[in-house]
Enzyme design. Structure first.
Site, PDB file in Angstrom:
ATOM      1  N   HIS A  27      -3.906   7.169   1.240  1.00  0.00           N
ATOM      2  CA  HIS A  27      -4.156   5.830   0.747  1.00  0.00           C
ATOM      3  C   HIS A  27      -5.581   5.437   1.135  1.00  0.00           C
ATOM      4  O   HIS A  27      -6.070   5.818   2.208  1.00  0.00           O
ATOM      5  CB  HIS A  27      -3.158   4.838   1.343  1.00  0.00           C
ATOM      6  CG  HIS A  27      -3.476   3.424   0.983  1.00  0.00           C
ATOM      7  ND1 HIS A  27      -3.484   2.986  -0.318  1.00  0.00           N
ATOM      8  CD2 HIS A  27      -3.849   2.366   1.746  1.00  0.00           C
ATOM      9  CE1 HIS A  27      -3.824   1.716  -0.333  1.00  0.00           C
ATOM     10  NE2 HIS A  27      -4.057   1.307   0.900  1.00  0.00           N
ATOM     11  N   CYS A  40       0.802  -1.228   0.000  1.00  0.00           N
ATOM     12  CA  CYS A  40       0.000   0.000   0.000  1.00  0.00           C
ATOM     13  C   CYS A  40       0.838   1.283   0.000  1.00  0.00           C
ATOM     14  O   CYS A  40       0.349   2.335  -0.385  1.00  0.00           O
ATOM     15  CB  CYS A  40      -0.954   0.009   1.190  1.00  0.00           C
ATOM     16  SG  CYS A  40      -2.214  -1.280   1.094  1.00  0.00           S
ATOM     17  N   ASN A  44      -9.837  -0.780  -2.176  1.00  0.00           N
ATOM     18  CA  ASN A  44      -8.402  -0.620  -1.954  1.00  0.00           C
ATOM     19  C   ASN A  44      -7.660  -1.188  -3.157  1.00  0.00           C
ATOM     20  O   ASN A  44      -7.647  -2.391  -3.382  1.00  0.00           O
ATOM     21  CB  ASN A  44      -7.995  -1.355  -0.675  1.00  0.00           C
ATOM     22  CG  ASN A  44      -6.525  -1.186  -0.340  1.00  0.00           C
ATOM     23  OD1 ASN A  44      -5.754  -0.627  -1.111  1.00  0.00           O
ATOM     24  ND2 ASN A  44      -6.125  -1.674   0.826  1.00  0.00           N
TER      25      ASN A  44
END
Length: 337
Positions: free
Chosen positions: A264, A114, A294
């Protein structure tokens, strides 16, 4: 001689097929209400069976290169962030290089999950500053959908992830006025491997017995991602806030001076809590998790491109970004767009 770098081009791409929460309710024995309440996600994009990570990356890269006013032949380095490569080896950056039709260009993959895009952005900035490269293509791309447990056993993790790609071109620039001229100001990168197994995929690998992969490992479901959600949430909020403050302090700016925050997109509740801790107004945060889920390394550049298209990110704005993910790794960046 030291140079400065700036983001000159931005691009993104998501596969056309949309899976709304209602489309996966029966598949994973879940509900639209449960997913929205816990994550903020309303839908995600998943690829078809013939599309790979480098295919998504190619489309995003072409848009970013065109946005920078360049040709593919002007790119002299590719930094590719992904946890879902086309193949175990070689790196997906090499496949992307071939698809772009450019030869003898430095290409490497990074595995920071991530935080991959911010790690890649930092690397690109350093290479440009050194004078060794002029135009670096930084790509974050993921095909999660082919590696998820799409049964009730995997619902806690599988509802979170979508497929997509984002890319930026980082180019050499001259900065006369650091308060106005577009440039990457700073990046901060962090890791704590003692939490590595709180968010990971155990197999395949060289640490799982005599074989990298076996029927027994598959039967155990060790090729699917595992996450300790509560631990990730607590650390994500703490670390994202810390590293954002560090980047701002380094550059002598306050949180209130930032025009737009690109976080994020792992869970809307994480971003809301970070905003609460740092007293960031909601109108300064651009979220995309509701549309894409995501998308790991693709998330920040994908959101950046959406913010530009929505006229939320404009030339001259001061942008702050932060991410947290597997590793544990976390990172932040500050730049003038």
């Amino acid at each position: 001689m030291s140079y400065n770098s700036r983001i000159t081009g931005v691009g993104s791409y998501v596969p056309p097929q949309i899976y709304k929460n209602s489309d996966i309710e029966e598949m994973m024995d879940t509900s639209n209400e449960w997913i929205i309440q816990r994550t903020g996600i309303e839908q995600r994009h998943w690829v078809d069976e013939n599309t790979s990570t480098s295919d998504l990356a190619l489309e995003a890269s072409k848009i970013a290169i065109k946005d920078a006013g360049l040709e593919a032949s002007d790119i002299d380095m590719i930094v590719f962030a992904t946890l879902s490569p086309d193949h175990d080896f070689p790196g997906t950056g090499c496949f992307l290089q071939a698809k772009l039709g450019i030869e003898d260009v430095t290409a490497f993959d990074i595995r920071q999950q991530c935080t991959g895009f911010l790690y890649g952005l930092s690397m690109a900035d350093k290479f440009v500053q050194s004078g060794s490269h002029k135009n670096v293509l930084v790509v974050g791309a993921e095909v999660h959908s082919k590696g998820l447990d799409k049964t009730p056993n995997g619902r806690a993790v599988s509802v979170l992830f979508g497929d997509g790609a984002g890319a930026v071109v980082v180019s050499r620039t001259e900065v006369k006025d650091k308060t106005k001229d577009p440039h990457i100001m700073t990046t901060n990168l962090h890791a704590d491997g003692s939490y590595a197994k709180e968010l990971w995929v155990a197999a395949p690998g060289s640490a799982v017995g005599p074989d990298r992969m076996s029927h027994a490992l598959v039967d155990e479901g060790l090729h699917f991602p595992f996450m300790n959600g509560k631990t990730v949430f607590v650390h994500a909020v703490k670390r994202m806030a810390e590293t954002l403050m560090l980047s701002c302090k380094e550059m002598g700016v306050g949180i209130e001076d930032v025009d737009l925050f690109l976080f994020h997109q792992a869970n809307l509740r994480i971003n809301s809590k970070v905003a609460e801790v740092l007293k960031i107004p909601e109108d300064k945060i651009f979220n995309t998790i509701q549309k894409y889920g995501n998308t790991t390394a693709a998330t920040i550049p994908l959101g950046m491109h959406d913010a530009i298209k929505a006229n939320k990110l404009k030339k001259g704005m001061l942008v702050a970004s932060a991410a947290f993910g597997s590793g544990f790794t976390w990172a932040s960046g500050l730049w003038r767009y």
